[in-house]
Design a protein around this motif. Sequence first.
Motif, PDB file in Angstrom:
ATOM      1  N   GLY A 288      -5.240   1.903  -6.019  1.00  0.00           N
ATOM      2  CA  GLY A 288      -6.185   1.376  -6.983  1.00  0.00           C
ATOM      3  C   GLY A 288      -7.640   1.483  -6.596  1.00  0.00           C
ATOM      4  N   SER A 289      -7.946   2.284  -5.582  1.00  0.00           N
ATOM      5  CA  SER A 289      -9.337   2.411  -5.169  1.00  0.00           C
ATOM      6  C   SER A 289      -9.489   3.596  -4.241  1.00  0.00           C
ATOM      7  N   ASP A 290     -10.692   3.742  -3.754  1.00  0.00           N
ATOM      8  CA  ASP A 290     -10.983   4.803  -2.799  1.00  0.00           C
ATOM      9  C   ASP A 290     -10.891   4.307  -1.355  1.00  0.00           C
ATOM     10  N   ASN A 291     -10.348   3.108  -1.142  1.00  0.00           N
ATOM     11  CA  ASN A 291     -10.262   2.561   0.211  1.00  0.00           C
ATOM     12  C   ASN A 291      -9.386   3.435   1.095  1.00  0.00           C
ATOM     13  N   VAL A 292      -9.704   3.467   2.361  1.00  0.00           N
ATOM     14  CA  VAL A 292      -8.938   4.253   3.315  1.00  0.00           C
ATOM     15  C   VAL A 292      -8.027   3.380   4.161  1.00  0.00           C
ATOM     16  N   ASP A 293      -7.826   2.154   3.709  1.00  0.00           N
ATOM     17  CA  ASP A 293      -7.036   1.187   4.477  1.00  0.00           C
ATOM     18  C   ASP A 293      -5.683   1.716   4.927  1.00  0.00           C
TER      19      ASP A 293
ATOM     20  N   GLY B 294       0.833  -1.184   0.000  1.00  0.00           N
ATOM     21  CA  GLY B 294       0.000   0.000   0.000  1.00  0.00           C
ATOM     22  C   GLY B 294       0.874   1.242   0.000  1.00  0.00           C
ATOM     23  N   TRP B 295       0.284   2.355  -0.370  1.00  0.00           N
ATOM     24  CA  TRP B 295       1.008   3.623  -0.447  1.00  0.00           C
ATOM     25  C   TRP B 295       1.737   3.936   0.853  1.00  0.00           C
ATOM     26  N   GLN B 296       1.083   3.741   1.983  1.00  0.00           N
ATOM     27  CA  GLN B 296       1.673   4.070   3.284  1.00  0.00           C
ATOM     28  C   GLN B 296       2.840   3.156   3.636  1.00  0.00           C
ATOM     29  N   GLU B 297       2.931   2.011   2.970  1.00  0.00           N
ATOM     30  CA  GLU B 297       4.041   1.089   3.222  1.00  0.00           C
ATOM     31  C   GLU B 297       5.285   1.455   2.405  1.00  0.00           C
ATOM     32  N   LEU B 298       5.115   2.326   1.422  1.00  0.00           N
ATOM     33  CA  LEU B 298       6.256   2.748   0.612  1.00  0.00           C
ATOM     34  C   LEU B 298       7.100   3.755   1.382  1.00  0.00           C
ATOM     35  N   SER B 299       8.397   3.712   1.153  1.00  0.00           N
ATOM     36  CA  SER B 299       9.278   4.705   1.763  1.00  0.00           C
ATOM     37  C   SER B 299       9.020   6.054   1.091  1.00  0.00           C
TER      38      SER B 299
ATOM     39  N   GLN C 299       7.661   6.655  -2.681  1.00  0.00           N
ATOM     40  CA  GLN C 299       6.500   7.489  -2.982  1.00  0.00           C
ATOM     41  C   GLN C 299       6.869   8.590  -3.972  1.00  0.00           C
ATOM     42  N   ALA C 300       8.035   9.193  -3.787  1.00  0.00           N
ATOM     43  CA  ALA C 300       8.478  10.252  -4.698  1.00  0.00           C
ATOM     44  C   ALA C 300       8.656   9.694  -6.111  1.00  0.00           C
ATOM     45  N   ALA C 301       9.254   8.512  -6.224  1.00  0.00           N
ATOM     46  CA  ALA C 301       9.432   7.886  -7.535  1.00  0.00           C
ATOM     47  C   ALA C 301       8.078   7.565  -8.161  1.00  0.00           C
ATOM     48  N   ALA C 302       7.168   7.047  -7.352  1.00  0.00           N
ATOM     49  CA  ALA C 302       5.830   6.734  -7.856  1.00  0.00           C
ATOM     50  C   ALA C 302       5.121   8.001  -8.336  1.00  0.00           C
ATOM     51  N   LYS C 303       5.300   9.097  -7.611  1.00  0.00           N
ATOM     52  CA  LYS C 303       4.704  10.375  -8.032  1.00  0.00           C
ATOM     53  C   LYS C 303       5.254  10.827  -9.374  1.00  0.00           C
ATOM     54  N   THR C 304       6.547  10.591  -9.603  1.00  0.00           N
ATOM     55  CA  THR C 304       7.165  10.952 -10.872  1.00  0.00           C
ATOM     56  C   THR C 304       6.513  10.189 -12.028  1.00  0.00           C
ATOM     57  N   LEU C 305       6.017   8.993 -11.723  1.00  0.00           N
ATOM     58  CA  LEU C 305       5.335   8.181 -12.739  1.00  0.00           C
ATOM     59  C   LEU C 305       3.843   8.490 -12.814  1.00  0.00           C
ATOM     60  N   GLY C 306       3.400   9.447 -12.000  1.00  0.00           N
ATOM     61  CA  GLY C 306       2.016   9.880 -12.077  1.00  0.00           C
ATOM     62  C   GLY C 306       1.089   9.294 -11.037  1.00  0.00           C
ATOM     63  N   TYR C 307       1.637   8.538 -10.092  1.00  0.00           N
ATOM     64  CA  TYR C 307       0.801   7.965  -9.045  1.00  0.00           C
ATOM     65  C   TYR C 307       0.596   8.943  -7.904  1.00  0.00           C
ATOM     66  N   ASP C 308      -0.508   8.796  -7.228  1.00  0.00           N
ATOM     67  CA  ASP C 308      -0.728   9.389  -5.915  1.00  0.00           C
ATOM     68  C   ASP C 308      -1.269   8.247  -5.055  1.00  0.00           C
ATOM     69  N   GLN C 309      -1.616   8.521  -3.822  1.00  0.00           N
ATOM     70  CA  GLN C 309      -2.054   7.449  -2.937  1.00  0.00           C
ATOM     71  C   GLN C 309      -3.260   6.711  -3.505  1.00  0.00           C
ATOM     72  N   LYS C 310      -4.210   7.454  -4.003  1.00  0.00           N
ATOM     73  CA  LYS C 310      -5.436   6.837  -4.515  1.00  0.00           C
ATOM     74  C   LYS C 310      -5.152   5.954  -5.722  1.00  0.00           C
ATOM     75  N   SER C 311      -4.381   6.460  -6.678  1.00  0.00           N
ATOM     76  CA  SER C 311      -4.119   5.664  -7.874  1.00  0.00           C
ATOM     77  C   SER C 311      -3.192   4.479  -7.579  1.00  0.00           C
TER      78      SER C 311
END
Length: 114
Positions: free
Chosen positions: A68-73, A44-49, A53-65
């Motif tokens: 993969g859902s609107d879950n608040v897990d 999950g996003w919160q498990e990423l360092s 997270q910064a690398a994922a953002k560079t690829l266009g991800y945010d926590q929601k994407s």
Amino acid sequence: MGTRIADNLDWKELSEDQLEAAKSLGYTQEIWDGNGTIPLENKGWQELSADEQAAAKTLGYDQKSWNGSDNVDDLDWDELNDEQLKAAKKLGYTKVGNTLDIATGTVLTREKQP
């Protein structure tokens, strides 16, 4: 995991920053172009360092994407919006730690009031 913004690009079409980010996350040209997966996709996003997270953002991800859902897990208590906070409190949850797994009903670091 959701769709990456750079999904419509082949490996050779990625910018230098995107290539560096993809490589740091464990992607190779074969995985990227073949639509394969990397081990981090199971986190999950919160498990990423912070770097991941910064690398994922560079690829266009945010926590929601990424999730993969609107879950608040993967949200910390302090990241819940007012509606989520109200619902959690109504269910008897209180802030004790930082992680609340709402999807499974498991309270990891919170106490549930009797």
